[in-house]
Design a protein around this motif. Structure first.
Motif, PDB file in Angstrom:
ATOM      1  N   ASP A 155      49.349  35.421  49.103  1.00 21.98           N
ATOM      2  CA  ASP A 155      49.478  35.452  50.567  1.00 21.98           C
ATOM      3  C   ASP A 155      49.666  36.885  51.056  1.00 21.98           C
ATOM      4  N   GLY A 156      48.940  37.240  52.085  1.00 21.35           N
ATOM      5  CA  GLY A 156      49.055  38.557  52.682  1.00 21.35           C
ATOM      6  C   GLY A 156      48.055  39.569  52.171  1.00 21.35           C
ATOM      7  N   LEU A 157      47.432  39.290  51.038  1.00 18.23           N
ATOM      8  CA  LEU A 157      46.424  40.199  50.499  1.00 18.23           C
ATOM      9  C   LEU A 157      45.056  39.695  50.939  1.00 18.23           C
ATOM     10  N   VAL A 158      44.306  40.555  51.596  1.00 19.87           N
ATOM     11  CA  VAL A 158      43.011  40.175  52.133  1.00 19.87           C
ATOM     12  C   VAL A 158      41.962  41.161  51.639  1.00 19.87           C
ATOM     13  N   ILE A 159      40.851  40.644  51.184  1.00 17.41           N
ATOM     14  CA  ILE A 159      39.731  41.504  50.823  1.00 17.41           C
ATOM     15  C   ILE A 159      38.904  41.698  52.085  1.00 17.41           C
ATOM     16  N   LYS A 160      38.865  42.944  52.554  1.00 17.66           N
ATOM     17  CA  LYS A 160      38.184  43.261  53.810  1.00 17.66           C
ATOM     18  C   LYS A 160      36.765  43.745  53.531  1.00 17.66           C
ATOM     19  N   GLU A 161      35.969  43.793  54.585  1.00 16.69           N
ATOM     20  CA  GLU A 161      34.618  44.320  54.466  1.00 16.69           C
ATOM     21  C   GLU A 161      34.692  45.741  53.923  1.00 16.69           C
ATOM     22  N   GLY A 162      33.884  46.027  52.938  1.00 17.38           N
ATOM     23  CA  GLY A 162      33.898  47.337  52.308  1.00 17.38           C
ATOM     24  C   GLY A 162      34.745  47.389  51.051  1.00 17.38           C
ATOM     25  N   ASP A 163      35.691  46.436  50.869  1.00 20.37           N
ATOM     26  CA  ASP A 163      36.466  46.351  49.633  1.00 20.37           C
ATOM     27  C   ASP A 163      35.567  45.765  48.550  1.00 20.37           C
ATOM     28  N   TYR A 164      35.932  45.986  47.307  1.00 19.57           N
ATOM     29  CA  TYR A 164      35.130  45.492  46.201  1.00 19.57           C
ATOM     30  C   TYR A 164      35.961  44.507  45.382  1.00 19.57           C
ATOM     31  N   LYS A 165      35.490  43.301  45.264  1.00 18.36           N
ATOM     32  CA  LYS A 165      36.176  42.263  44.496  1.00 18.36           C
ATOM     33  C   LYS A 165      35.568  42.208  43.095  1.00 18.36           C
ATOM     34  N   LEU A 166      36.416  42.377  42.103  1.00 18.47           N
ATOM     35  CA  LEU A 166      35.985  42.343  40.713  1.00 18.47           C
ATOM     36  C   LEU A 166      36.626  41.143  40.033  1.00 18.47           C
ATOM     37  N   VAL A 167      35.837  40.330  39.390  1.00 15.45           N
ATOM     38  CA  VAL A 167      36.355  39.202  38.622  1.00 15.45           C
ATOM     39  C   VAL A 167      36.442  39.635  37.168  1.00 15.45           C
ATOM     40  N   LYS A 168      37.614  39.441  36.563  1.00 17.99           N
ATOM     41  CA  LYS A 168      37.794  39.810  35.166  1.00 17.99           C
ATOM     42  C   LYS A 168      38.288  38.619  34.356  1.00 17.99           C
ATOM     43  N   THR A 169      38.115  38.715  33.046  1.00 19.43           N
ATOM     44  CA  THR A 169      38.555  37.635  32.165  1.00 19.43           C
ATOM     45  C   THR A 169      39.511  38.121  31.069  1.00 19.43           C
TER      46      THR A 169
END
Length: 159
Positions: free
Chosen positions: A57-71
């Protein structure tokens, strides 16, 4: 180098708040020691689409941010993070998140091995199960040249 140039060459990595660790529902891409959590009929703790894979809660991925999925623990292991950062001209990293002895430490050690400079861990924006575990891992990271300011020190340094 101007301050603007420095910021254009710096990336903030927010590790596992949940940004973002997702596993196959059967755990086939999870570490061996975690695979029991994905037994038949059991939805693993970070299966794609599960509550455990959602952002805190409270963390937002904004336009221009990069979301990386890791395992795995390191954000660099079997991902294209290094290629992405280099393409963007990133030379230094600032790291926050959890857990200090696992995902933070492994990402930091890989960043140092990949010659990011400086690598900074914000000590009061990272955490472990206990203060002693956190402090011991911060000490290890300092010993390999990682900068470890508090958030207030980092903000006040003109970083």
């Amino acid at each position: 180098m101007s301050m603007a140039d420095k910021w254009n060459q710096t990336a903030l990595l927010v590790i596992d708040m949940q940004v973002v660790r997702e596993h196959d529902p059967q755990g086939r891409d999870a570490e061996l020691f975690r695979r029991h959590l994905y037994s038949p009929g059991n939805v693993g703790p970070t299966s794609k689409g599960s509550v455990g894979a959602e952002l805190v809660d409270g963390l937002v991925i904004k336009e221009g941010d990069y979301k990386l999925v890791k395992t795995r623990f390191s954000a660099f292991f079997a991902t294209h993070l290094h290629s992405f950062l280099r393409t963007e001209g990133i030379k230094s990293l600032v790291i926050s998140g959890v857990q200090t002895p696992n995902c933070i430490r492994q990402t930091v050690f890989d960043a140092v091995a990949l010659d990011y400079q400086p690598v900074t861990v914000i000590v009061d924006a990272t955490a472990a199960a206990t203060p002693d575990i956190h402090d011991a891992n911060i000490s290890d990271m300092k010993n390999i040249g990682v900068e470890t300011p508090t958030l207030q020190e980092w903000c006040g340094s003109g970083a």
